[in-house]
Structure formats: C-alpha cells, structure tokens
Design a protein around this motif. Structure first.
Motif, PDB file in Angstrom:
ATOM      1  N   ASP A  32       0.825  -1.212   0.000  1.00 52.90           N
ATOM      2  CA  ASP A  32       0.000   0.000   0.000  1.00 52.90           C
ATOM      3  C   ASP A  32       0.858   1.261   0.000  1.00 52.90           C
ATOM      4  O   ASP A  32       0.533   2.241  -0.679  1.00 52.90           O
ATOM      5  N   GLU A  33       1.947   1.253   0.757  1.00 53.06           N
ATOM      6  CA  GLU A  33       2.860   2.403   0.748  1.00 53.06           C
ATOM      7  C   GLU A  33       3.498   2.566  -0.626  1.00 53.06           C
ATOM      8  O   GLU A  33       3.625   3.679  -1.137  1.00 53.06           O
ATOM      9  N   LEU A  34       3.884   1.457  -1.226  1.00 52.37           N
ATOM     10  CA  LEU A  34       4.504   1.495  -2.550  1.00 52.37           C
ATOM     11  C   LEU A  34       3.555   2.108  -3.579  1.00 52.37           C
ATOM     12  O   LEU A  34       3.970   2.914  -4.419  1.00 52.37           O
ATOM     13  N   LYS A  35       2.278   1.770  -3.488  1.00 51.11           N
ATOM     14  CA  LYS A  35       1.273   2.292  -4.425  1.00 51.11           C
ATOM     15  C   LYS A  35       1.207   3.814  -4.411  1.00 51.11           C
ATOM     16  O   LYS A  35       0.854   4.431  -5.414  1.00 51.11           O
ATOM     17  N   GLU A  36       1.533   4.410  -3.275  1.00 51.65           N
ATOM     18  CA  GLU A  36       1.483   5.871  -3.147  1.00 51.65           C
ATOM     19  C   GLU A  36       2.608   6.558  -3.922  1.00 51.65           C
ATOM     20  O   GLU A  36       2.587   7.774  -4.104  1.00 51.65           O
ATOM     21  N   HIS A  37       3.570   5.784  -4.383  1.00 51.51           N
ATOM     22  CA  HIS A  37       4.744   6.330  -5.070  1.00 51.51           C
ATOM     23  C   HIS A  37       4.692   5.994  -6.562  1.00 51.51           C
ATOM     24  O   HIS A  37       5.647   5.485  -7.144  1.00 51.51           O
ATOM     25  N   ASP A  38       3.544   6.308  -7.172  1.00 57.81           N
ATOM     26  CA  ASP A  38       3.300   5.927  -8.566  1.00 57.81           C
ATOM     27  C   ASP A  38       3.452   7.070  -9.563  1.00 57.81           C
ATOM     28  O   ASP A  38       3.115   6.929 -10.736  1.00 57.81           O
ATOM     29  N   GLY A  39       3.929   8.209  -9.102  1.00 55.62           N
ATOM     30  CA  GLY A  39       4.123   9.341  -9.995  1.00 55.62           C
ATOM     31  C   GLY A  39       2.905  10.226 -10.164  1.00 55.62           C
ATOM     32  O   GLY A  39       2.939  11.186 -10.930  1.00 55.62           O
ATOM     33  N   SER A  40       1.832   9.925  -9.446  1.00 60.12           N
ATOM     34  CA  SER A  40       0.605  10.710  -9.593  1.00 60.12           C
ATOM     35  C   SER A  40       0.510  11.846  -8.572  1.00 60.12           C
ATOM     36  O   SER A  40      -0.482  12.557  -8.538  1.00 60.12           O
ATOM     37  N   ASN A  41       1.549  11.991  -7.751  1.00 60.48           N
ATOM     38  CA  ASN A  41       1.547  13.021  -6.712  1.00 60.48           C
ATOM     39  C   ASN A  41       2.971  13.564  -6.558  1.00 60.48           C
ATOM     40  O   ASN A  41       3.821  13.309  -7.400  1.00 60.48           O
ATOM     41  N   ASP A  42       3.212  14.290  -5.495  1.00 59.14           N
ATOM     42  CA  ASP A  42       4.536  14.887  -5.290  1.00 59.14           C
ATOM     43  C   ASP A  42       5.516  13.967  -4.570  1.00 59.14           C
ATOM     44  O   ASP A  42       6.644  14.372  -4.287  1.00 59.14           O
ATOM     45  N   LYS A  43       5.103  12.749  -4.272  1.00 59.10           N
ATOM     46  CA  LYS A  43       5.990  11.807  -3.585  1.00 59.10           C
ATOM     47  C   LYS A  43       7.021  11.259  -4.571  1.00 59.10           C
ATOM     48  O   LYS A  43       6.798  11.265  -5.782  1.00 59.10           O
ATOM     49  N   PRO A  44       8.143  10.771  -4.045  1.00 60.26           N
ATOM     50  CA  PRO A  44       9.125  10.137  -4.930  1.00 60.26           C
ATOM     51  C   PRO A  44       8.481   8.973  -5.698  1.00 60.26           C
ATOM     52  O   PRO A  44       7.518   8.365  -5.223  1.00 60.26           O
TER      53      PRO A  44
ATOM     54  N   ARG B  10      12.574  -2.418   0.839  1.00 59.17           N
ATOM     55  CA  ARG B  10      12.120  -3.712   0.327  1.00 59.17           C
ATOM     56  C   ARG B  10      10.630  -3.854   0.595  1.00 59.17           C
ATOM     57  O   ARG B  10      10.110  -3.328   1.580  1.00 59.17           O
ATOM     58  N   VAL B  11       9.969  -4.539  -0.300  1.00 56.29           N
ATOM     59  CA  VAL B  11       8.526  -4.741  -0.160  1.00 56.29           C
ATOM     60  C   VAL B  11       8.276  -5.822   0.889  1.00 56.29           C
ATOM     61  O   VAL B  11       8.904  -6.881   0.863  1.00 56.29           O
ATOM     62  N   VAL B  12       7.371  -5.512   1.803  1.00 56.28           N
ATOM     63  CA  VAL B  12       7.011  -6.484   2.851  1.00 56.28           C
ATOM     64  C   VAL B  12       5.538  -6.831   2.765  1.00 56.28           C
ATOM     65  O   VAL B  12       4.761  -6.122   2.185  1.00 56.28           O
TER      66      VAL B  12
ATOM     67  N   GLY C 131       5.182   2.558  -8.583  1.00 62.20           N
ATOM     68  CA  GLY C 131       4.308   2.294  -7.450  1.00 62.20           C
ATOM     69  C   GLY C 131       3.965   0.834  -7.259  1.00 62.20           C
ATOM     70  O   GLY C 131       3.011   0.506  -6.563  1.00 62.20           O
ATOM     71  N   LYS C 132       4.755  -0.037  -7.867  1.00 63.90           N
ATOM     72  CA  LYS C 132       4.477  -1.470  -7.722  1.00 63.90           C
ATOM     73  C   LYS C 132       5.732  -2.278  -8.003  1.00 63.90           C
ATOM     74  O   LYS C 132       6.741  -1.755  -8.458  1.00 63.90           O
TER      75      LYS C 132
END
Length: 111
Positions: free
Chosen positions: A19-31, A109-111, A61-62
C-alpha cells in the motif's frame, strides 16, 4: 543524467508495504518508486520515463517484476509474481535488476 554507481547512496532496507509502494506511482509529489524482485528503487530522477502518463509508468508504485522479465509494457503483466517466467525471462529480469542497481538508489524492500 544518471549518477555513476559510486555516487549512489548506500542501499536501505526500509520495509515498505504494498500500500505504501502504491502511493509512489508518480501521480503526486511523492518520490516515484519501482520495485524489482522485492527491492524498491527510487526512480524519481527519471520522471520523464516513470512519471504519470509516461511509457514506463506501469511499473511505478508497484513491483512489476514479471512484466520486466517478459519485456512487456502491458499493465496486466506488471505484477510481482515472476514464478512463471522462463529461464530466458528470468535472465532478462536479473539484467533489469542489475541495471536499476547501478543507476537508482535502493530505498527499501517490499514487505
């Protein structure tokens, strides 16, 4: 321009949930993060490739290991389960992992 490997930060082993990784998909200001074989890389410096609407955004994000091994840009192939890959595809996936390891910081790492 990518920094040489000697300019990369030491790899981090920070646990990152799916879920955290999904937030980093380029659709926002996150890395922007891309995971390969469970290792999370920060690809933010290549927004023109991984950012929203860009060709490689399907991996953002995945963990898209299967798609990378298959050399596929089909969104349905961009999944973490690469157990069905052939030996040749596993070799391609390993090459992608090495490529990313030399160019992008490992942030967890993905957990």
């Amino acid at each position: 321009m990518q920094p040489p490997a000697n300019e990369l930060e030491p790899p981090k082993d920070t646990p990152i949930t799916v879920d955290e990784l999904k937030e980093h998909d380029g659709s926002n200001d996150k890395p922007i993060y891309v995971a390969i074989k469970g290792t999370v890389f920060d690809v933010t410096k290549k927004k023109e490739m991984y950012g929203s609407g860009q060709s490689y955004n399907i991996f953002a994000g995945k963990d898209g290991s299967r798609g990378l091994g298959m050399s596929s840009l089909n969104p349905e192939d961009a999944v973490s389960d690469y157990s069905t890959l052939s030996e040749k595809e596993l070799s391609v996936l390993d090459d992608w992992y090495k490529f990313f390891s030399k160019r992008y910081n490992i942030v967890g790492r993905v957990v």
